[in-house]
Write a protein that holds these residues in place. Structure first.
Motif, short mmCIF file in Angstrom:
data_model
loop_
_atom_site.label_atom_id
_atom_site.label_comp_id
_atom_site.label_asym_id
_atom_site.label_seq_id
_atom_site.Cartn_x
_atom_site.Cartn_y
_atom_site.Cartn_z
N THR A 57 1.19 -1.53 -0.57
CA THR A 57 0.62 0.25 0.19
C THR A 57 1.28 1.25 0.22
O THR A 57 2.00 0.86 0.61
CB THR A 57 -0.92 0.44 1.32
OG1 THR A 57 -0.24 0.27 1.97
CG2 THR A 57 -1.58 -1.14 1.17
N THR A 58 0.39 2.01 -0.80
CA THR A 58 0.95 3.70 -0.63
C THR A 58 0.55 4.15 0.27
O THR A 58 1.32 4.99 0.46
CB THR A 58 0.77 4.52 -1.70
OG1 THR A 58 -0.26 4.75 -2.36
CG2 THR A 58 1.52 3.11 -3.04
N GLU A 59 -0.55 4.99 1.13
CA GLU A 59 -0.55 5.24 2.37
C GLU A 59 -0.11 4.93 3.39
O GLU A 59 0.03 3.51 3.39
CB GLU A 59 -2.02 5.37 2.13
CG GLU A 59 -2.68 4.33 2.72
CD GLU A 59 -3.48 3.48 1.23
OE1 GLU A 59 -3.68 2.15 0.95
OE2 GLU A 59 -3.21 4.26 -0.28
N ARG A 60 0.35 5.34 4.28
CA ARG A 60 0.95 5.18 5.91
C ARG A 60 -0.51 4.97 6.92
O ARG A 60 -1.36 5.24 6.87
CB ARG A 60 1.95 6.47 6.24
CG ARG A 60 2.80 6.75 5.32
CD ARG A 60 3.62 7.99 5.90
NE ARG A 60 4.86 8.06 5.22
CZ ARG A 60 6.10 7.94 5.83
NH1 ARG A 60 6.35 7.69 7.08
NH2 ARG A 60 7.14 8.23 5.09
N LEU A 61 0.09 3.73 7.63
CA LEU A 61 -0.96 3.48 8.74
C LEU A 61 -0.94 4.28 9.48
O LEU A 61 0.10 5.17 10.13
CB LEU A 61 -0.38 2.39 9.19
CG LEU A 61 -1.46 1.16 10.64
CD1 LEU A 61 -2.78 0.83 9.27
CD2 LEU A 61 -0.27 0.40 10.44
N VAL A 62 -2.69 4.84 10.18
CA VAL A 62 -2.65 5.77 11.04
C VAL A 62 -4.07 4.61 11.70
O VAL A 62 -4.56 4.63 11.71
CB VAL A 62 -4.50 6.89 10.38
CG1 VAL A 62 -4.08 7.61 11.82
CG2 VAL A 62 -2.65 8.31 9.39
N ARG A 77 0.71 7.48 13.63
CA ARG A 77 1.48 7.38 12.60
C ARG A 77 2.28 6.77 12.46
O ARG A 77 3.49 6.34 12.56
CB ARG A 77 1.63 8.75 12.16
CG ARG A 77 0.30 9.11 11.98
CD ARG A 77 0.04 10.25 10.24
NE ARG A 77 -1.72 11.93 11.31
CZ ARG A 77 -2.47 11.31 10.35
NH1 ARG A 77 -2.32 10.59 8.94
NH2 ARG A 77 -3.53 12.18 10.05
N GLN A 78 2.40 5.76 10.90
CA GLN A 78 3.35 4.84 10.79
C GLN A 78 4.56 5.97 10.40
O GLN A 78 4.61 6.85 9.38
CB GLN A 78 3.51 4.06 8.88
CG GLN A 78 4.16 3.34 9.33
CD GLN A 78 3.94 2.92 7.67
OE1 GLN A 78 3.07 2.60 6.46
NE2 GLN A 78 4.82 1.67 6.89
#
Length: 80
Positions: A57-62, A77-78
C-alpha cells in the motif's frame, strides 16, 4: 546421549522456520519479516511496532492507540 540442538547444529536442519547453529548457542531466524513502526502524533514517541502486511500500500498506516507517555489515546502514524 547427544544434545538435540547439537544434532541440529551439525546437520543444519530447520526446525519451525529457525536455523540452529553453533551447537545451539546462536539462533538465526530465517523469517526476516519487515516491521512497521508507529509513533504518537502528540509527543512523537515510537510506542508500537507491527508486522508489515504482504500487500503493498502507498498510504501510511494511522491507528488510534494508547500512548504511555501522554497517558491517553492518540493517533499513531507510520514512520519512515
Amino acid at each position: 546421549m547427544a544434545n538435540f540442538l547439537t544434532i541440529l547444529a551439525l546437520t543444519g536442519n530447520r526446525l519451525g522456520g529457525t536455523l540452529y547453529q553453533d551447537y545451539g548457542k546462536t539462533r538465526c531466524s530465517l523469517d526476516m519479516s519487515k516491521k512497521i513502526v508507529v509513533s504518537c502524533e502528540k509527543c512523537g514517541s515510537r510506542n508500537y511496532s507491527l508486522p508489515a502486511s504482504s500487500n503493498k500500500t502507498t498510504e501510511r498506516l494511522v491507528l488510534k492507540k494508547h500512548c504511555s507517555h501522554c497517558n491517553e489515546h492518540t493517533l499513531h502514524r507510520q514512520t519512515a
